[in-house]
Scaffold this motif. Structure first.
Motif, mmCIF file in Angstrom:
data_model
loop_
_atom_site.group_PDB
_atom_site.id
_atom_site.type_symbol
_atom_site.label_atom_id
_atom_site.label_comp_id
_atom_site.label_asym_id
_atom_site.label_seq_id
_atom_site.Cartn_x
_atom_site.Cartn_y
_atom_site.Cartn_z
ATOM 1 N N LEU A 202 35.055 -57.891 -0.536
ATOM 2 C CA LEU A 202 35.026 -57.994 0.921
ATOM 3 C C LEU A 202 33.668 -57.500 1.392
ATOM 4 O O LEU A 202 33.214 -56.421 0.972
ATOM 5 N N ILE A 203 33.041 -58.261 2.256
ATOM 6 C CA ILE A 203 31.711 -57.911 2.763
ATOM 7 C C ILE A 203 31.776 -57.813 4.276
ATOM 8 O O ILE A 203 32.129 -58.780 4.952
ATOM 9 N N GLU A 204 31.464 -56.632 4.795
ATOM 10 C CA GLU A 204 31.436 -56.412 6.246
ATOM 11 C C GLU A 204 30.015 -56.632 6.743
ATOM 12 O O GLU A 204 29.068 -56.021 6.234
ATOM 13 N N VAL A 205 29.893 -57.502 7.740
ATOM 14 C CA VAL A 205 28.573 -57.919 8.228
ATOM 15 C C VAL A 205 28.492 -57.732 9.732
ATOM 16 O O VAL A 205 29.450 -58.006 10.461
ATOM 17 N N ILE A 206 27.354 -57.257 10.186
ATOM 18 C CA ILE A 206 27.072 -57.202 11.613
ATOM 19 C C ILE A 206 25.690 -57.836 11.820
ATOM 20 O O ILE A 206 24.756 -57.564 11.055
ATOM 21 N N VAL A 207 25.594 -58.701 12.816
ATOM 22 C CA VAL A 207 24.353 -59.435 13.071
ATOM 23 C C VAL A 207 23.920 -59.191 14.509
ATOM 24 O O VAL A 207 24.698 -59.392 15.448
ATOM 25 N N LYS A 208 22.677 -58.753 14.687
ATOM 26 C CA LYS A 208 22.130 -58.530 16.030
ATOM 27 C C LYS A 208 20.752 -59.163 16.107
ATOM 28 O O LYS A 208 19.875 -58.856 15.296
ATOM 29 N N ASP A 209 20.599 -60.057 17.062
ATOM 30 C CA ASP A 209 19.330 -60.771 17.257
ATOM 31 C C ASP A 209 18.867 -61.437 15.964
ATOM 32 O O ASP A 209 17.664 -61.465 15.644
ATOM 33 N N GLY A 210 19.837 -61.964 15.202
ATOM 34 C CA GLY A 210 19.528 -62.672 13.973
ATOM 35 C C GLY A 210 19.309 -61.796 12.755
ATOM 36 O O GLY A 210 19.167 -62.309 11.640
ATOM 37 N N ILE A 212 20.585 -59.672 9.898
ATOM 38 C CA ILE A 212 21.853 -59.587 9.182
ATOM 39 C C ILE A 212 21.928 -58.269 8.420
ATOM 40 O O ILE A 212 21.053 -57.957 7.605
ATOM 41 N N SER A 213 22.980 -57.499 8.686
ATOM 42 C CA SER A 213 23.196 -56.234 7.987
ATOM 43 C C SER A 213 24.502 -56.297 7.212
ATOM 44 O O SER A 213 25.563 -56.491 7.807
ATOM 45 N N LEU A 214 24.426 -56.148 5.886
ATOM 46 C CA LEU A 214 25.620 -56.020 5.063
ATOM 47 C C LEU A 214 25.986 -54.544 5.043
ATOM 48 O O LEU A 214 25.413 -53.754 4.297
ATOM 49 N N VAL A 215 26.925 -54.173 5.895
ATOM 50 C CA VAL A 215 27.261 -52.763 6.081
ATOM 51 C C VAL A 215 28.029 -52.219 4.890
ATOM 52 O O VAL A 215 27.837 -51.070 4.484
ATOM 53 N N ALA A 216 28.906 -53.026 4.320
ATOM 54 C CA ALA A 216 29.726 -52.553 3.209
ATOM 55 C C ALA A 216 30.113 -53.712 2.305
ATOM 56 O O ALA A 216 30.425 -54.802 2.776
ATOM 57 N N ILE A 217 30.080 -53.446 0.998
ATOM 58 C CA ILE A 217 30.576 -54.389 -0.011
ATOM 59 C C ILE A 217 31.667 -53.657 -0.783
ATOM 60 O O ILE A 217 31.415 -52.618 -1.400
ATOM 61 N N ILE A 218 32.867 -54.194 -0.745
ATOM 62 C CA ILE A 218 34.045 -53.500 -1.249
ATOM 63 C C ILE A 218 34.765 -54.393 -2.248
ATOM 64 O O ILE A 218 35.058 -55.553 -1.951
ATOM 65 N N GLU A 219 35.061 -53.866 -3.423
ATOM 66 C CA GLU A 219 35.840 -54.645 -4.379
ATOM 67 C C GLU A 219 37.318 -54.533 -4.045
ATOM 68 O O GLU A 219 37.826 -53.442 -3.745
ATOM 69 N N VAL A 261 24.048 -65.402 15.483
ATOM 70 C CA VAL A 261 22.868 -64.609 15.856
ATOM 71 C C VAL A 261 23.286 -63.233 16.344
ATOM 72 O O VAL A 261 22.633 -62.229 16.063
ATOM 73 N N ASN A 262 24.390 -63.171 17.079
ATOM 74 C CA ASN A 262 24.952 -61.907 17.542
ATOM 75 C C ASN A 262 26.462 -61.945 17.299
ATOM 76 O O ASN A 262 27.154 -62.796 17.853
ATOM 77 N N GLY A 263 26.943 -61.017 16.489
ATOM 78 C CA GLY A 263 28.377 -60.969 16.232
ATOM 79 C C GLY A 263 28.672 -60.231 14.940
ATOM 80 O O GLY A 263 27.760 -59.793 14.223
#
Length: 407
Positions: A202-210, A212-219, A261-263
């Motif tokens: 599971l990969i948690e992603v947050i995107v602001k102004d394009g 991309i930040s992978l906040v967490a990678i969880i098995e 782009v934002n979300g």
């Protein structure tokens, strides 16, 4: 008074945490809910300043009427947000029409429906083989055409939480599965996908102004029985550098193709012989205990950062700690009425246990798991190694026992 309006919430998990965090941040917190039991349990939602029952949360006119009433009451609407399917893109469109911070509404809407995101991403290497079955087609003809590709996965395009996801391994199961889903969802097509075997993440992603930040990678540990129920989460996932770099490239290609782009979103992906394949994507952060898992592992409160994103504020995704975390979720193998649950306090006393949560109340009807909503408790543990965190969580979880009256 600065106000955040939430469209929908669950009784627990990230959507409920968002209400509390909104309150803690100093916002007047409004919840629009279609769950009558929440109105009856109003006193349990102390973090909510105003709760309004709305039978159809997708009725834009009703939502705007409520917003206008709030504004007449001198409430400054700062954001309209949802952490619940299928209201995420709808809330973002309401925000856009109110002139609030602009989210990527089209991309969020694509992610809310499985056939849409499959079509959008079909040219990418991360996309598995798939086809779409429409109800007016012949089930027998479809089975004959694709039976050589068995085993297959059947999905309703509007389900979530592992509901209505079927593994079919024989022609008979294929026929029964298509019949079941088309009867249950007569207005929607059915997604047919290749069955991929491999570790799931599971990969948690947050995107602001394009950005991309992978906040967490969880098995994830997936119970591949009758349904695909996730019973364990290990953070951070252990990946070779090559796989880690490939994952970043794969996620970036997905986000950019969708036009996000934002979300926020979370992806479920499997590593198949060195290649990443997309299993699911949802236009919100994962529910359940995900925020606590990430917070214990990194110090990042992803729910709070998501609220800040919707408010147009700067994000803080710097890790203040680096711990190993394991979350064990509990299910049962029978059906019955809950008499009592024992062992919660014993489980909580184990060194390294950070949280123990038991979901159902006395008298609730419990069943074997058909969706993620049928997980009835969890234990989160943290330690210096992934093995220690898992051992603590598993050992502590054995203290929790459900006593049922058979039905």
């Amino acid at each position: 008074m600065q106000t955040i309006v939430f469209i929908g919430s669950n009784k627990s998990g990230t959507s409920r945490e968002a209400l509390s965090i909104s309150n803690t941040m100093g916002y007047y917190t409004v919840l629009l809910t279609n769950r009558k039991e929440f109105i009856k349990q109003r006193e349990e939602f102390q973090e909510v300043h105003r709760m309004v029952y709305v039978e159809n949360l997708l009725d834009k006119e009703i939502v705007f009427t409520i917003v206008r009433e709030l504004e007449k009451d001198h409430k400054q609407i700062c954001a309209v947000i949802s952490f619940i399917d299928p209201f995420v893109s709808f809330a973002a469109r309401i925000s856009a029409e109110l002139g609030l911070y602009q989210m990527s509404t089209d991309a969020l809407a694509i992610m809310e429906e499985k056939t849409r995101f499959r079509e959008q991403l079909k040219t990418l290497p991360v996309s598995p083989r798939f086809t779409v079955f429409h109800g007016e087609q012949s089930i027998l003809r479809c089975v004959e055409e694709y039976q050589d590709y068995l085993p297959l996965i059947l999905k309703s395009p509007v389900s979530n939480g592992s509901k209505d996801v079927l593994l079919v391994e024989t022609s008979l199961e294929f026929k029964k599965g298509l019949g079941y889903l088309t009867k249950k969802f007569p207005s929607f097509p059915i997604l047919i996908e290749e069955y991929l075997i491999g570790n799931q993440y599971l990969i948690e992603v947050i995107v602001k102004d394009g950005l991309i930040s992978l906040v967490a990678i969880i098995e994830q540990e997936v119970n591949t029985g009758e349904r695909f129920i996730i019973t364990g989460y290990s953070f951070p996932a252990t990946l070779e550098n090559e796989a880690f770099e490939a994952l970043h490239l794969a996620v970036a290609s997905i986000i950019q193709t969708l036009g996000l782009v934002n979300g926020t979103c979370h992806l479920e992906m499997r590593l198949i012989k060195g290649e990443w394949k997309l299993i699911e994507i949802n236009p919100r952060m994962s529910g359940g205990a995900m925020n606590r898992i990430i917070q214990e592992g990194t110090g990042i409160n992803l729910v709070k950062e998501t609220l800040k994103l919707f408010l147009g504020e700067e994000l803080n995704l710097e890790k203040s700690k680096r711990n190993y975390v394991f979350a064990k979720f509990l299910t049962i193998n029978t059906r019955g009425r809950l008499i009592k649950v024992v062992g919660k306090n014993k489980a909580a006393d184990y060194k390294g246990v950070k949280e123990v949560y038991v979901k159902p109340r006395k008298g609730a009807i419990l069943t074997k798991p058909y969706s993620l909503g049928d997980r009835y408790a969890y234990v989160i543990a943290s330690a210096d190694t992934p093995e220690q965190a898992k051992e603590i969580a598993l050992t502590a979880s054995k203290e929790i026992k459900f006593y049922l009256e058979p039905l």
